[in-house]
Design an enzyme around this catalytic site. Structure first.
Site, PDB file in Angstrom:
ATOM      1  N   THR A 102       0.835  -1.211   0.000  1.00 38.92           N
ATOM      2  CA  THR A 102       0.000   0.000   0.000  1.00 38.92           C
ATOM      3  C   THR A 102       0.870   1.261   0.000  1.00 38.92           C
ATOM      4  O   THR A 102       1.934   1.271   0.626  1.00 38.92           O
ATOM      5  CB  THR A 102      -0.805   0.000   1.323  1.00 38.92           C
ATOM      6  OG1 THR A 102      -1.657  -1.123   1.323  1.00 38.92           O
ATOM      7  CG2 THR A 102      -1.620   1.262   1.518  1.00 38.92           C
ATOM      8  N   GLY A 124     -10.710  -2.394   3.234  1.00 39.16           N
ATOM      9  CA  GLY A 124      -9.778  -2.230   4.352  1.00 39.16           C
ATOM     10  C   GLY A 124      -9.843  -0.838   4.976  1.00 39.16           C
ATOM     11  O   GLY A 124     -10.843  -0.120   4.865  1.00 39.16           O
TER      12      GLY A 124
END
Ligand code: ASP
Length: 312
Positions: A173, A202
């Site tokens: 990420t 998420g």
């Protein structure tokens, strides 16, 4: 140097995610992205953030955009979010597929509508309506890793791939925080975790969980999203800074809290309204690049709390 304290007028700090390699080629892309963002910072901090994340979404080395990890069914579903701390305008897309730049779709949502989060098919339809064409986000490397993981599962074995990066050496990420001397903003983009269930969302698009910005600070997080959502970790960091902590202290305390409450690992990056940058992690790696007034702080390193807050 654990944290930067400066009276500079423009700061961009970008991270490459948890367990991301610190090899030169990864750092180089993070540096290029931050420098491109810096070019735009005096003009528009939101545009600067978008430019940083677009560079990373284009690179197959990071778990966002092209090169994202695949979900259990072999599909890339991405989350991305952007927030301006001054106006508190926030927008995010969740579980979006087949777009080159999820961060740009999130920005369009923020600037063109009153909606705050769009997910799945609705997010894809919005993207097409606003001129974002269909794009392949599945890289060969990630497809190969997914096939191997599914084969391992079929044999009753646990896949050996890294949860966050999907591969042994790969990026995770990405997130970025900026301060332009007047205001703060944050943005983040991810493919989530590898083999996640379809539709799973998420912490990246979860306001107060994995991303937050106010007039006090801008914060982005990486790690197991569920733990960040349930502990409202990015909001906790902002509140600790508002209560008088420097960003680095606030982040260390947030990681200790995350570890104590959820036994989780993560990485957090923040900048405050006095131009102080802080970052820390309790996992394998967490590359962070800081650019102050157009110059890369070559010796900047996030604080490594792995020994103190070990998860394994
Ligand atoms: N936080 C991301 C998520 O849970 C994954 C990561 O940062 O590695 O979707």
């Amino acid at each position: 140097m654990p944290y930067a304290h400066t009276m500079a007028m423009g700061i961009i700090a970008v991270h490459g995610g948890l367990d991301t390699s610190r090899e030169k080629q990864y750092i180089k892309i993070l540096q290029e992205a931050a420098l491109q963002g810096h070019e735009l910072l005096s003009k528009n901090r939101i545009q600067a953030l978008e430019a940083v994340l677009q560079v990373l979404e284009e690179s197959p080395r990071f778990n966002c955009g092209y090169g994202s990890v695949l979900n259990f069914n072999g599909i890339v579903e991405m989350d991305a979010a952007i927030i301006d701390g001054t106006s508190s305008r926030f927008a995010a897309v969740a579980a979006i597929q087949d777009v080159h730049h999820p961060i740009s779709v999130a920005r369009a949502l923020m600037e063109k509508t009153k909606d705050v989060i769009l997910a799945g098919d609705g997010a894809i339809k919005f993207a097409r309506k606003h001129g974002f064409p269909t794009a392949n986000c599945v890289s060969e490397e990630q497809l190969d890793a997914w096939q191997k993981a599914r084969e391992s599962l079929a044999r009753g074995e646990k896949p050996t791939q890294n949860l966050y990066t999907g591969l042994a050496y790969h990026g995770d990420t990405v997130g970025c925080v900026v301060w332009d001397g007047e205001g703060l903003a944050a943005a983040s983009s991810t493919g989530g975790y590898s083999l996640k269930p379809p539709g799973r969302v998420g912490d990246t698009p979860s306001l107060g969980g994995g991303i937050f910005a106010s007039r006090t600070s801008a914060v982005v997080c990486t790690g197991l999203g569920e733990a960040f959502i349930e502990t409202l970790t990015s909001k906790y960091v902002d509140e600790a800074i508002a209560a008088g902590s420097v960003p680095e202290q606030a982040i260390k305390s947030a990681l200790k809290r995350l570890h104590a409450q959820k036994g989780a690992e993560g990485g957090i990056l923040a900048v405050d309204c006095r131009g102080r940058v802080g970052s820390a992690f309790n996992a394998g790696q967490f590359p962070v690049v800081v650019v102050v007034d157009g110059k890369i702080l070559e010796d900047y390193q996030p604080v490594n709390l792995r020994r103190e807050l070990s998860v394994h």
